[in-house]
Design a protein around this motif. Structure first.
Motif, mmCIF file in Angstrom:
data_model
loop_
_atom_site.group_PDB
_atom_site.id
_atom_site.type_symbol
_atom_site.label_atom_id
_atom_site.label_comp_id
_atom_site.label_asym_id
_atom_site.label_seq_id
_atom_site.Cartn_x
_atom_site.Cartn_y
_atom_site.Cartn_z
ATOM 1 N N ARG B 263 0.850 -1.190 0.000
ATOM 2 C CA ARG B 263 0.000 0.000 0.000
ATOM 3 C C ARG B 263 0.892 1.248 0.000
ATOM 4 O O ARG B 263 0.628 2.210 -0.703
ATOM 5 C CB ARG B 263 -0.901 -0.004 1.229
ATOM 6 N N THR B 264 1.974 1.193 0.782
ATOM 7 C CA THR B 264 2.899 2.329 0.801
ATOM 8 C C THR B 264 3.415 2.623 -0.600
ATOM 9 O O THR B 264 3.518 3.779 -0.999
ATOM 10 C CB THR B 264 4.085 2.025 1.744
ATOM 11 N N LEU B 271 1.959 10.310 -4.275
ATOM 12 C CA LEU B 271 2.732 11.475 -3.820
ATOM 13 C C LEU B 271 3.609 12.004 -4.959
ATOM 14 O O LEU B 271 3.760 13.210 -5.125
ATOM 15 C CB LEU B 271 3.585 11.089 -2.613
ATOM 16 N N GLU B 272 4.163 11.082 -5.762
ATOM 17 C CA GLU B 272 4.981 11.517 -6.900
ATOM 18 C C GLU B 272 4.158 12.374 -7.860
ATOM 19 O O GLU B 272 4.650 13.318 -8.453
ATOM 20 C CB GLU B 272 5.520 10.293 -7.660
ATOM 21 N N ILE B 273 2.872 12.013 -8.025
ATOM 22 C CA ILE B 273 2.035 12.745 -8.970
ATOM 23 C C ILE B 273 1.620 14.103 -8.414
ATOM 24 O O ILE B 273 1.746 15.122 -9.065
ATOM 25 C CB ILE B 273 0.775 11.927 -9.340
ATOM 26 N N CYS B 274 1.114 14.107 -7.161
ATOM 27 C CA CYS B 274 0.464 15.337 -6.709
ATOM 28 C C CYS B 274 0.998 15.874 -5.387
ATOM 29 O O CYS B 274 0.473 16.854 -4.875
ATOM 30 C CB CYS B 274 -1.043 15.123 -6.613
ATOM 31 N N GLY B 275 2.026 15.259 -4.818
ATOM 32 C CA GLY B 275 2.613 15.823 -3.608
ATOM 33 C C GLY B 275 1.929 15.430 -2.323
ATOM 34 O O GLY B 275 2.275 15.916 -1.266
ATOM 35 N N SER B 276 0.911 14.551 -2.412
ATOM 36 C CA SER B 276 0.250 14.081 -1.206
ATOM 37 C C SER B 276 -0.045 12.607 -1.356
ATOM 38 O O SER B 276 -0.390 12.145 -2.436
ATOM 39 C CB SER B 276 -1.056 14.846 -0.985
ATOM 40 N N ARG B 277 0.106 11.864 -0.266
ATOM 41 C CA ARG B 277 -0.150 10.416 -0.342
ATOM 42 C C ARG B 277 -1.628 10.115 -0.493
ATOM 43 O O ARG B 277 -2.023 8.993 -0.786
ATOM 44 C CB ARG B 277 0.389 9.716 0.909
ATOM 45 N N PHE B 278 -2.477 11.103 -0.280
ATOM 46 C CA PHE B 278 -3.921 10.860 -0.349
ATOM 47 C C PHE B 278 -4.584 11.660 -1.464
ATOM 48 O O PHE B 278 -5.714 12.097 -1.317
ATOM 49 C CB PHE B 278 -4.566 11.174 1.000
ATOM 50 N N ARG B 280 -4.473 14.577 -2.288
ATOM 51 C CA ARG B 280 -4.855 15.961 -2.031
ATOM 52 C C ARG B 280 -4.102 16.894 -2.971
ATOM 53 O O ARG B 280 -2.951 16.655 -3.293
ATOM 54 C CB ARG B 280 -4.529 16.350 -0.586
ATOM 55 N N GLY B 281 -4.759 17.934 -3.378
ATOM 56 C CA GLY B 281 -4.113 18.937 -4.223
ATOM 57 C C GLY B 281 -4.173 18.618 -5.697
ATOM 58 O O GLY B 281 -3.702 19.389 -6.517
ATOM 59 N N PHE B 290 -2.061 18.815 -11.690
ATOM 60 C CA PHE B 290 -0.774 18.227 -12.047
ATOM 61 C C PHE B 290 -0.917 17.296 -13.244
ATOM 62 O O PHE B 290 -1.899 16.571 -13.356
ATOM 63 C CB PHE B 290 -0.195 17.414 -10.884
ATOM 64 N N LYS B 296 7.851 9.901 -15.070
ATOM 65 C CA LYS B 296 7.104 9.563 -13.868
ATOM 66 C C LYS B 296 6.154 8.411 -14.147
ATOM 67 O O LYS B 296 6.055 7.458 -13.372
ATOM 68 C CB LYS B 296 6.303 10.778 -13.395
#
Lengths: 254, 493
Positions: B263-264, B271-278, B280-281, B290, B296
């Protein structure tokens, strides 16, 4: 049995060897770096877009206690004055330190952010047990707390873990903006923790009410009790959390 | 003759003036006939038009892929009607909710207990000297959200479980209105992202779709695909987390660690795509913020393949382990009839044999091409809910890798959003990992937002959990609860 052994081999070693020195991906939005350029006359784009009211204009500052690290302010700034670095050591021991001002550098800020107290280090440096109370939390921070105990971050190796009963805990970790309906349960849980005890506010919601500041909240708990450790984030990244607790109980070096 | 109801599609907007106003008697008579026609009730709420309130009920017609809206004439403040719940259990939560929010009374409702109000509630009692009660919560032993569970047990056996929620109530629907006034309806993504922190992509997309249809904003195909990618990554990540937690609950630790580690990998890709693991953003009204560069995408595809390989290997071992099967099989059964009667939705409904998937019955524009593997299990037990997660996890990861390989998603694409249309209504439905998320927004004659309604699948499904634990040992409750993994804050809002 053979499949099981294969699985064990695939899994290998998953833990992060050094939680303290780990550097996060460049995509991560962490510590905000604010330049010292003068803002254009009358520009307040960054203030207008911030739904969490974390940004102050004029001489620009960002309150990490409110900031959800969404990065909207850096997107709209005409001078690229605000840049979110990947620095993830964000915890502080006072509310004032959470306000990041123009020209602060990550290294200088981080060195002063959490001061270890010797009496804490001596007693809790090898064992620190936490009781989590989610008071209106959206389950974002709660999932990240759970992740802290998984095979990657594995904070149990430092003697830090979440325990089932407040009677076994040294600190309460509060997430969420403190909904009205949780006020009583939070107070009761805190009362059930034996002395000496600490309060840790984790996530923008817990620290300031965050995005829900105008919701149906009852934050009187914080009027009566002093927070010992602030851990910003939305949600709090597991490495931010683990490092915050290590700084708090062991200091930067150990 | 005008039709009593108005038909619209998912993520479309309509002029309120085109919706026929029914008298109160006709409104409920029509509601009954639609329920008899097997339409699924999605929303039931009151809309304040100036001084007056009108009732609005929205049904989903899964066969014809549309939504039916019925509206009433203005209703008095002391409105009473003959409760629909007695005949149709799926109205239970909706009638209780409108009673609590507006004070209207569904007369002869079998169980008009609070939805989000936590004080002074008398729990259901079972008489008899052999019956004992067990109360758990609101603060639980693990790191989870608060809620109170009250069990009536005879020995080890649970006769009845009562679930009392509301501890997470933050007043999100009202905050949506307040933040809209301050920042504009299309700029309140942060609040939308925080409705339920484990379903960020689902709820934010549902909100974004409403803003776009209410303002006639067209968004690019690429942006829709990136949103779909985020939704499926979220599904995969949460299913992996749940499978790990299920393994943990039956003391099968290899499952817990393998699913946890993989899952990690998935959420770190996010996070690589949007800067948040969930996620967000990422999702914004008008598009996404993004893009995904080729390098990537390539890296993420490799990670996904690796995670999928590892988790498939784990599933193979776990689902053939006697100690796991012994606990999973025949535990916490919800029959198809029960699931249908109480209006369960999403993955847990599919585990009980219902064909219920918004991705198929009400697809979002631009995502029709991505055929979802439609997994339905009949047994309705913990095993079925675990298996369905395993199947959907593989399917979602496969879809994500296909998307990343075949589409050029380099450019972030966010079109400016137009002004909100006046006097309009828009409804969106998104299949989040738990099930059907639906948002509904209504504007007045100045284009101001006057009502925002959110429905998380948890509102439908909590009662399913209560049914699942009946006649099971109380020690199986954590397992049943995890197999549903419902949202407390999605219910409490």
């Amino acid at each position: 049995m053979i499949d099981f052994l294969k699985l064990r081999r695939i899994q290998g070693k998953q833990y992060i060897e050094d939680d303290r020195k780990q550097i996060l991906s460049k995509s991560f939005r962490g510590f905000p770096l604010i330049g010292t350029l003068k803002c254009p006359e009358g520009c307040s784009e960054c203030v207008k877009v911030c739904e969490a009211s974390a940004v102050t204009g004029g001489i620009c500052s960002i309150d990490l206690g409110k900031c959800t690290l969404c990065g909207d302010c850096s997107f709209v700034c005409p001078q690229n004055k605000i840049v979110f670095s990947n620095g993830h050591h964000l915890a502080t021991d006072s509310r004032e330190k959470l306000i990041i001002t123009e020209g602060s550098t990550y290294e200088n800020w981080e060195a002063e952010a959490v001061k270890v107290r010797n009496e804490i280090k001596n007693v809790f440096g090898r064992s620190f047990k936490l009781r989590s109370v989610s008071a209106g939390g959206c389950n974002g921070c709660e999932l990240e707390f759970n992740a802290c105990s998984n095979v990657n971050f594995d904070m149990g190796r430092f003697g830090i873990e979440f325990v089932a009963s407040p009677r076994h805990a040294d600190a309460v970790v509060i997430s969420g903006p403190l909904s009205e309906n949780m006020a009583f349960a939070l107070e009761e849980t805190y009362n059930a923790i034996p002395e000496p005890k600490f309060i840790i506010a984790a996530g923008a919601c817990a620290i300031s009410g965050g995005i829900f500041a105008e919701g149906t909240l009852d934050r009187s708990f914080f009027d009566n009790h002093k927070v010992d450790l602030y851990i910003p984030g939305c949600p709090v990244h597991p490495l931010t959390f683990v490092n915050a607790l290590l700084d708090f109980t062991r200091g930067k070096q150990d | 003759m005008t039709q009593p109801f108005y038909k619209m599609k998912n993520c479309e907007s309509a002029d309120i003036g085109n919706i026929n106003e029914n008298s109160i008697e006709d409104f409920f008579a029509n509601a009954v006939s639609m329920l008899k026609d097997d339409l699924r009730p999605v929303h039931f709420f009151a809309v304040p038009f100036k001084e007056e309130k009108k009732l609005l009920m929205i049904f989903a017609d899964d066969k014809n892929n549309d939504l039916s809206v019925i509206m009433s004439k203005p209703v008095p403040g002391n409105l009473r009607w003959d409760s629909l719940t007695a005949g149709f259990s799926c109205m239970n939560m909706l009638e209780r909710e409108i009673h609590e929010d507006e004070g209207f009374v569904p007369v002869n409702h079998p169980w008009l207990k609070p939805v989000r109000n936590t004080d002074d509630y008398q729990f259901f009692k079972i008489d008899g000297k052999d019956v004992h009660e067990v109360g758990v919560g609101p603060v639980h032993a693990g790191v989870i959200e608060p809620g109170h569970f009250r069990f009536n047990c005879a020995g080890e056996k649970v006769l009845h479980l009562e679930i009392s929620l509301g501890y997470q109530k933050r007043g999100v629907e009202k905050l949506m209105l307040r933040h809209s006034e301050k920042f504009g309806f299309n700029n309140i993504h942060q609040l939308a992202e925080s409705i339920a922190g484990d379903t960020v992509a689902g709820h934010t997309w549902a909100w974004a779709a409403v803003t776009e249809s209410l303002s006639d904003t067209k968004i690019s195909q690429e942006a829709q695909i990136i949103r779909f990618l985020a939704l499926e990554m979220e599904r995969a990540a949460m299913h992996a987390a749940d499978l790990g937690a299920l393994a943990n609950d039956v003391a099968y630790l290899p499952g817990n660690s393998v699913y946890g580690a993989n899952r990690t990998l998935i959420i770190n890709s996010m996070l690589e795509i949007c800067g948040s693991r969930f996620t967000r953003g990422l999702i914004r009204s008008g598009g996404v913020r993004f893009g995904i560069t080729k390098e990537k995408a390539k890296k993420i595809v490799e990670t996904i393949y690796q995670a999928k390989y590892n988790m498939d290997a784990c599933a193979k071992v776990m689902f053939s382990s006697a100690s796991v099967l012994h606990r999973f099989e025949s535990t916490g059964i919800v029959t198809k009839e029960q699931a249908k009667a109480i209006g369960m939705t999403g993955m847990t409904a599919r585990a009980s044999g219902l064909q219920n998937d918004v991705r198929i019955s009400h697809p979002l524009r631009g995502t029709e091409d991505f055929k979802s593997g439609h997994f339905v299990f009949e047994s309705g037990d913990v095993m079925a809910r675990a298996m369905i997660r395993d199947c959907e996890l593989s399917d979602s990861l496969f879809k994500c890798s296909e998307i990343l390989r075949n589409y050029n998603l380099e450019k972030p694409d966010c079109s400016p959003v137009n002004e909100l249309k006046k006097n309009s209504i828009s409804i969106s439905m998104v299949e989040g990992w738990r099930g059907e998320i639906s948002h509904c927004a209504i504007t007045d004659e100045t284009g101001r937002l006057i009502r925002y309604k959110i429905k998380d699948p948890s509102l439908n499904n909590w009662f399913g959990l209560a049914l699942a634990v009946r006649n099971n040992g109380i020690s199986d409750f954590p397992l049943c609860n995890k197999s549903f993994n419902l949202s407390y804050c999605g219910n409490d809002l």
